[in-house]
Structures are given as structure tokens and as C-alpha cells.
Design a protein around this motif. Structure first.
Motif, PDB file in Angstrom:
ATOM      1  N   GLY A  97       0.829  -1.201   0.000  1.00 34.95           N
ATOM      2  CA  GLY A  97       0.000   0.000   0.000  1.00 34.95           C
ATOM      3  C   GLY A  97       0.861   1.248   0.000  1.00 34.95           C
ATOM      4  O   GLY A  97       1.896   1.310   0.651  1.00 34.95           O
ATOM      5  N   LEU A  98       0.416   2.232  -0.729  1.00 40.91           N
ATOM      6  CA  LEU A  98       1.132   3.503  -0.813  1.00 40.91           C
ATOM      7  C   LEU A  98       0.165   4.634  -0.444  1.00 40.91           C
ATOM      8  O   LEU A  98      -1.003   4.578  -0.795  1.00 40.91           O
ATOM      9  N   LYS A  99       0.680   5.645   0.218  1.00 43.48           N
ATOM     10  CA  LYS A  99      -0.126   6.795   0.587  1.00 43.48           C
ATOM     11  C   LYS A  99       0.671   8.053   0.340  1.00 43.48           C
ATOM     12  O   LYS A  99       1.895   8.036   0.352  1.00 43.48           O
ATOM     13  N   MET A 100      -0.042   9.135   0.135  1.00 41.73           N
ATOM     14  CA  MET A 100       0.588  10.450  -0.030  1.00 41.73           C
ATOM     15  C   MET A 100      -0.166  11.446   0.813  1.00 41.73           C
ATOM     16  O   MET A 100      -1.379  11.618   0.653  1.00 41.73           O
ATOM     17  N   LYS A 101       0.516  12.086   1.720  1.00 42.76           N
ATOM     18  CA  LYS A 101      -0.128  13.123   2.539  1.00 42.76           C
ATOM     19  C   LYS A 101      -0.302  14.374   1.690  1.00 42.76           C
ATOM     20  O   LYS A 101       0.604  14.772   0.974  1.00 42.76           O
ATOM     21  N   LEU A 102      -1.472  14.968   1.804  1.00 40.49           N
ATOM     22  CA  LEU A 102      -1.771  16.186   1.044  1.00 40.49           C
ATOM     23  C   LEU A 102      -1.943  17.373   1.982  1.00 40.49           C
ATOM     24  O   LEU A 102      -2.338  17.239   3.092  1.00 40.49           O
TER      25      LEU A 102
END
Length: 153
Positions: free
Chosen positions: A148-153
Motif C-alpha cells: 500500500g502507498l499513501k501520499m499526505k496532502l
């Protein structure tokens, strides 16, 4: 635990306790804002969740005290022949009852709910720093089949 643990949809009166549990660990204490009164963003999120038929915020109760929480979201996909998935998020149990089956009851409920909604898959993520949570979910039958990959915005 002498009395039975019950599960039900959360009410707005549960929100303070829910945020308290979310903030009651090393990671949650850095990202949640448990104060009185709660920031309005929590109430706004609660209303958005509870007004969406594809979201359910569930609390576990023991002797009328909220001791656990989870959110389950149902999502239609084009993949898997247009199948539905369930995603479990925000699972927390009160620190006073950890290791006493509350988390297991929440997750088992979510699995049954996903089946009842016709989902072909149930998924969740856990922070890589939560080794105990990873072992807990694997014990319940979840497998780390994807990265899983996530990107904080």
C-alpha cells in the motif's frame, strides 16, 4: 468481561469517546486533536460518514461504555467484474480492554457485514510501525498481499 460486548452504529453522543480512543496511542496522539470542545472538523466528518449509505461507523460497548470503534466503507469497483469491496479503517479499542477480544469482535462483525453487503473482498491497512496490529490482523486471516502507498496532502 462478565457482560456481553455489543456493537451498534455510532451516535453523535459517542463522538467525544471515539476521538479520545483515536488519540490514545503513540501515532494517534500526534495526529488527533482531543480537546473540549472537539474541533468542528470531527462533527462534520461524523455527519458525512453517517449520512452516506456506503459508510458505517460502529462502536463496541460494554456496560453502556464505548470501548471500541471502527469505520467500514463499501466501494463499488470496475475490477473484479464490477464487484464491491469493504474497507476497514480507524479501528481502536480502549487501552483498558486491549487483549480482551474487543478488536476481534469488531473485525469479525465487519467481515460478516461485508458478506451481507455482497462484497467479494475486505481490506484494511495498518501503519508499518504497528507490529502488534499487523500480527493481530494476520491472526484473523488477513494477508499482506499488496504493497500500500499513501501520499499526505
Amino acid at each position: 468481561m462478565k457482560e456481553e460486548i455489543t456493537l451498534r452504529k455510532a451516535t453523535e453522543q459517542d463522538l467525544d469517546r471515539i476521538v479520545e480512543m483515536l488519540a490514545d496511542d503513540v501515532l494517534g496522539s500526534k495526529r488527533e486533536c482531543y480537546q473540549h470542545p472537539l474541533p468542528s472538523s470531527y462533527t462534520e466528518a461524523f455527519k458525512a460518514i453517517t449520512s452516506d449509505p456506503n459508510n458505517e461507523l460502529i462502536v463496541a460497548c460494554y456496560a453502556n461504555e464505548v470501548i471500541g470503534v471502527q469505520q467500514i466503507t463499501f466501494t463499488p469497483y470496475i475490477t473484479h467484474q464490477g464487484g464491491w469491496r469493504a474497507t476497514i479503517e480507524g479501528v481502536r479499542t480502549s487501552s483498558s480492554v486491549r487483549g480482551k477480544g474487543v478488536g476481534t469482535k469488531l473485525i469479525e462483525w465487519a467481515i460478516q457485514r461485508a458478506k451481507a453487503r455482497g462484497c467479494h473482498l475486505i481490506q484494511l491497512t495498518t501503519d508499518k510501525k504497528r507490529d502488534d496490529a499487523l500480527r493481530f490482523y494476520e491472526h484473523l486471516g488477513f494477508s499482506a498481499t499488496h504493497e500500500g502507498l499513501k501520499m499526505k496532502l
